[in-house]
Design a protein around this motif. Structure first.
Motif, mmCIF file in Angstrom:
data_model
loop_
_atom_site.group_PDB
_atom_site.id
_atom_site.type_symbol
_atom_site.label_atom_id
_atom_site.label_comp_id
_atom_site.label_asym_id
_atom_site.label_seq_id
_atom_site.Cartn_x
_atom_site.Cartn_y
_atom_site.Cartn_z
ATOM 1 N N LEU A 62 38.103 50.007 40.134
ATOM 2 C CA LEU A 62 38.361 48.388 40.506
ATOM 3 C C LEU A 62 37.216 47.688 41.487
ATOM 4 O O LEU A 62 36.660 46.648 40.989
ATOM 5 C CB LEU A 62 39.295 48.251 41.772
ATOM 6 N N ASN A 63 36.250 48.731 42.435
ATOM 7 C CA ASN A 63 35.583 48.243 42.722
ATOM 8 C C ASN A 63 34.200 48.152 41.994
ATOM 9 O O ASN A 63 33.023 47.442 42.916
ATOM 10 C CB ASN A 63 34.709 49.559 44.040
ATOM 11 N N SER A 64 33.881 48.331 41.434
ATOM 12 C CA SER A 64 33.173 48.329 40.250
ATOM 13 C C SER A 64 33.117 47.380 38.870
ATOM 14 O O SER A 64 32.278 47.096 38.327
ATOM 15 C CB SER A 64 32.198 49.160 39.227
ATOM 16 N N ASN A 65 34.623 46.221 38.852
ATOM 17 C CA ASN A 65 34.728 45.460 37.852
ATOM 18 C C ASN A 65 36.030 44.411 38.658
ATOM 19 O O ASN A 65 35.789 44.466 39.807
ATOM 20 C CB ASN A 65 36.386 46.267 37.131
ATOM 21 N N LYS A 66 35.842 43.315 37.804
ATOM 22 C CA LYS A 66 36.253 41.718 38.236
ATOM 23 C C LYS A 66 37.909 42.345 38.446
ATOM 24 O O LYS A 66 38.547 41.682 36.921
ATOM 25 C CB LYS A 66 35.881 40.810 37.808
ATOM 26 N N VAL A 67 38.426 42.168 39.383
ATOM 27 C CA VAL A 67 39.952 41.929 39.314
ATOM 28 C C VAL A 67 40.687 40.464 39.779
ATOM 29 O O VAL A 67 39.822 39.534 40.487
ATOM 30 C CB VAL A 67 40.358 42.496 40.397
ATOM 31 N N ILE A 68 41.457 40.369 38.815
ATOM 32 C CA ILE A 68 41.994 38.576 38.633
ATOM 33 C C ILE A 68 42.514 38.530 39.572
ATOM 34 O O ILE A 68 44.105 39.738 39.572
ATOM 35 C CB ILE A 68 42.046 38.485 37.126
ATOM 36 N N SER A 69 42.814 38.395 40.434
ATOM 37 C CA SER A 69 43.970 37.898 41.325
ATOM 38 C C SER A 69 44.486 36.432 41.624
ATOM 39 O O SER A 69 43.821 35.459 41.230
ATOM 40 C CB SER A 69 43.969 38.507 43.171
ATOM 41 N N SER A 70 45.837 35.807 42.298
ATOM 42 C CA SER A 70 46.173 34.591 42.723
ATOM 43 C C SER A 70 46.116 33.782 41.032
ATOM 44 O O SER A 70 45.538 32.461 41.450
ATOM 45 C CB SER A 70 45.172 33.881 43.345
ATOM 46 N N THR A 71 46.577 34.198 39.884
ATOM 47 C CA THR A 71 46.281 33.955 38.980
ATOM 48 C C THR A 71 48.208 33.516 38.053
ATOM 49 O O THR A 71 48.575 34.569 38.588
ATOM 50 C CB THR A 71 45.530 33.539 37.826
ATOM 51 N N ASN A 72 48.236 33.033 37.215
ATOM 52 C CA ASN A 72 49.535 33.266 36.615
ATOM 53 C C ASN A 72 49.823 34.072 35.681
ATOM 54 O O ASN A 72 50.585 35.062 35.674
ATOM 55 C CB ASN A 72 50.098 32.041 35.848
ATOM 56 N N ASP A 73 48.687 34.746 35.373
ATOM 57 C CA ASP A 73 48.106 35.747 34.510
ATOM 58 C C ASP A 73 48.341 37.622 35.071
ATOM 59 O O ASP A 73 49.156 38.328 35.152
ATOM 60 C CB ASP A 73 47.034 35.893 33.272
ATOM 61 N N ALA A 74 48.135 37.221 36.361
ATOM 62 C CA ALA A 74 47.761 38.270 37.092
ATOM 63 C C ALA A 74 49.323 38.627 38.286
ATOM 64 O O ALA A 74 49.189 39.451 38.197
ATOM 65 C CB ALA A 74 46.467 37.746 38.180
ATOM 66 N N ALA A 75 50.106 37.419 37.946
ATOM 67 C CA ALA A 75 51.055 37.399 38.872
ATOM 68 C C ALA A 75 52.160 38.120 37.888
ATOM 69 O O ALA A 75 53.009 39.150 37.940
ATOM 70 C CB ALA A 75 51.952 36.207 39.280
ATOM 71 N N MET A 76 51.920 37.666 36.312
ATOM 72 C CA MET A 76 52.529 38.141 35.048
ATOM 73 C C MET A 76 52.647 39.756 35.081
ATOM 74 O O MET A 76 53.183 40.291 35.087
ATOM 75 C CB MET A 76 52.167 37.656 33.836
ATOM 76 N N VAL A 77 51.735 40.541 35.114
ATOM 77 C CA VAL A 77 51.347 41.399 34.838
ATOM 78 C C VAL A 77 51.696 42.165 35.902
ATOM 79 O O VAL A 77 52.627 43.119 35.452
ATOM 80 C CB VAL A 77 49.566 41.603 35.132
#
Length: 271
Positions: free
Chosen positions: A47-62
């Motif tokens: 996680l520290n070396s990749n871009k984590v997506i947050s605060s989006t509908n897709d992230a919420a769905m996951v």
């Protein structure tokens, strides 16, 4: 050599763990107390070396799908005499920015879904197919099983090398290593991997149904996966996964069973 062979046999015989979903004994001498901390550390590093997506509908769905899948697994385990089975799991669900069409779940419940797979999953139910499958790997201890099998494979290679030296046939060591590596990979490790994938499909479709997602979406997802690859398949003997055609057929046959299992928990309508 005799002592080594006996030791290996005893290790294999007494290092089995029952899979709660199948009732089968599986080779596993890697305890959660060893495997989970390793997995959690690797997950944090990733996680520290990749871009984590947050605060989006897709992230919420996951996160939503992951939570429902995890809860469904707990409900099933509790109802079938495995209460507390998940006590050491530390569930986490993250969407990561990557074009790769993939997702995975580490031992202990650490999950990553790549953005590249969302156009294929299309819907929340499609995502549940993928996440149910990946969670199933963790629930069935497939990671620990692979580590156990790989350890035995390495020990066997070392034992063979020692045997050649003891019998003054060390000149055949390179040939043995080649033959042993090819034989155990094609004859043992790859079939073992394909078996794990088929088992994860069966467990995953059941869990997603209990979570309220339509299990009929499972074969449809794999039809889309196959179309994405243009219907091309790798050599089945050299593949880590079953063919798309066999997965579609198997999952189609499992849909009624998954719905019947969900009905036991009062789930009769699906998302």
């Amino acid at each position: 050599m005799k002592k080594l062979i006996i030791s290996l046999s005893l290790l294999a015989a007494f290092s089995c763990k029952t899979n709660p979903f199948t009732g089968k004994s599986t080779l596993n001498f890697m305890p959660n107390s060893t495997v989970f901390p390793m997995a959690f550390s690797q997950y944090s590093t990733f996680l520290n070396s990749n871009k984590v997506i947050s605060s989006t509908n897709d992230a919420a769905m996951v996160k939503r799908v992951g939570q429902r899948i995890a809860k469904a697994a707990e409900v099933w385990l509790d109802a079938n005499g495995y209460k507390g089975y998940l006590k050491d799991y530390q569930w986490e669900y993250n969407l990561v920015d990557s074009p790769e069409v993939n997702a995975w779940c580490m031992p202990g419940g650490k999950i990553v879904v790549y953005t590249g797979i969302l156009p294929v999953t299309k819907t929340e139910a499609g995502l549940a197919v993928v996440m149910g499958h990946e969670v199933a790997h963790a629930l069935a201890d497939h990671g620990a099983q692979r580590m156990s099998a790989a350890t035995l494979q390495q020990i066997g290679a070392a034992a063979g090398s020692v045997a050649l030296q003891v019998t003054n046939k060390s000149q055949y060591n390179e040939l043995f290593s080649l033959a042993y590596g090819l034989g155990t990979n094609v004859g043992v490790m790859l079939p073992f991997s394909r078996s794990n994938e088929t088992e994860a499909d069966a467990i995953g479709i059941q869990i997603m149904a209990i979570a309220g997602y339509d299990p009929a979406e499972a074969p449809e997802l794999w039809k889309r996966m196959s179309a994405l690859k243009g219907g091309k398949e790798s050599n089945p003997l050299l593949s880590t996964h079953p063919s798309d055609a066999s997965r579609i057929k198997n999952l189609t046959q499992l849909v009624p069973k998954a719905r019947a299992e969900a009905a036991k928990f009062g789930v009769t309508s699906f998302k």
